[in-house]
Scaffold this active site. Structure first.
Site, mmCIF file in Angstrom:
data_model
loop_
_atom_site.group_PDB
_atom_site.id
_atom_site.type_symbol
_atom_site.label_atom_id
_atom_site.label_comp_id
_atom_site.label_asym_id
_atom_site.label_seq_id
_atom_site.Cartn_x
_atom_site.Cartn_y
_atom_site.Cartn_z
ATOM 1 N N GLU A 112 4.178 -7.263 10.431
ATOM 2 C CA GLU A 112 2.933 -7.069 9.405
ATOM 3 C C GLU A 112 2.387 -8.832 9.181
ATOM 4 O O GLU A 112 1.444 -9.035 8.463
ATOM 5 C CB GLU A 112 3.186 -6.639 8.276
ATOM 6 C CG GLU A 112 3.375 -5.072 8.455
ATOM 7 C CD GLU A 112 3.801 -4.413 7.010
ATOM 8 O OE1 GLU A 112 3.506 -5.048 5.870
ATOM 9 O OE2 GLU A 112 4.135 -3.574 7.127
ATOM 10 N N MET B 108 0.832 -1.288 0.169
ATOM 11 C CA MET B 108 0.186 0.126 -0.069
ATOM 12 C C MET B 108 0.980 1.343 -0.015
ATOM 13 O O MET B 108 1.825 1.151 0.572
ATOM 14 C CB MET B 108 -0.999 -0.008 1.230
ATOM 15 C CG MET B 108 -2.034 -0.921 1.118
ATOM 16 S SD MET B 108 -3.267 -0.877 2.535
ATOM 17 C CE MET B 108 -2.394 -1.313 3.916
#
Length: 206
Positions: free
Chosen positions: A159, A93
């Site tokens: 993550e 992203m």
């Protein structure tokens, strides 16, 4: 041929824009109306939209060895599939203030452990324009496959990433299109590559 839409964003009127939820994703409720093909305006309508950051996807290609590097990782949204481990392109992203190139280079290093040389824009698309506000921009990236160690697992623990590498010939990558590759950006990226490989080689191997 280049498609020219009948109308543009000036032909949409947003009457209300309400945030319903904001977390990793954001949900918004819009009330809007738009110009119809008859030239009249539609009645006001409500639409719930999921909003997320734009994404950059990277097709890693070594033009010298004629190989493509793909990644495999777990995806909870496809638990109904035979396997929720998908074969994908490197992707990430876009954070505020970041350029696409910065994202492409960062994610290639984090997810695949490779440094990118030349980077070339392929195309952009919206994966589900009826209810998802997201733009995905696709890039082809040159890398040196001789420096890749496919025995190493990549990704950030922070993550929850657990990524396995698959280094395959470009012909084998194109042949994947005959099978059930369930990741849309992977399918489209390999299709673009199949159509544009010769032109890409002409530009990169001068």
């Amino acid at each position: 041929m280049k498609f020219k839409p009948t109308y543009n964003k000036k032909d949409v009127e947003v009457l209300t824009d309400e945030c319903l939820y904001k977390g990793f994703f954001e949900y918004r409720k819009l009330t809007l109306r738009h110009k119809k093909f008859s030239g009249e305006w539609s009645e006001p309508m409500s639409r719930e939209m999921m909003v997320r950051s734009d994404v950059v996807c990277v097709l890693l290609f070594d033009p010298v060895a004629d190989k493509i590097l793909l990644i495999e990782q777990f995806r909870p949204a496809v638990l109904k599939s035979e396997s929720p481990w998908l074969l994908e392109l490197v992707a990430g992203m876009v954070e505020e203030g970041e350029s696409d190139e910065e994202v492409a280079r960062r994610e290639s290093l984090e997810e695949a452990g490779v440094s990118v040389n030349r980077l070339e824009y392929m195309f952009k698309f919206t994966p589900s324009p009826g209810g998802l506000v997201e733009h995905i921009r696709m890039y082809a990236a040159e890398f040196d496959s001789s420096l890749v160690d496919t025995s190493k697992i990549h990704g950030l623990d922070s993550e929850n990433e657990d990524i396995k590498l698959h280094l395959i010939s470009s012909d084998d990558a194109i042949a994947l299109l005959k099978n059930d590759v369930e990741n849309a950006s992977t399918i489209m990226g390999i299709q673009w590559f199949a159509l544009n490989k010769n032109d890409l080689l002409a530009r990169w191997c001068v």
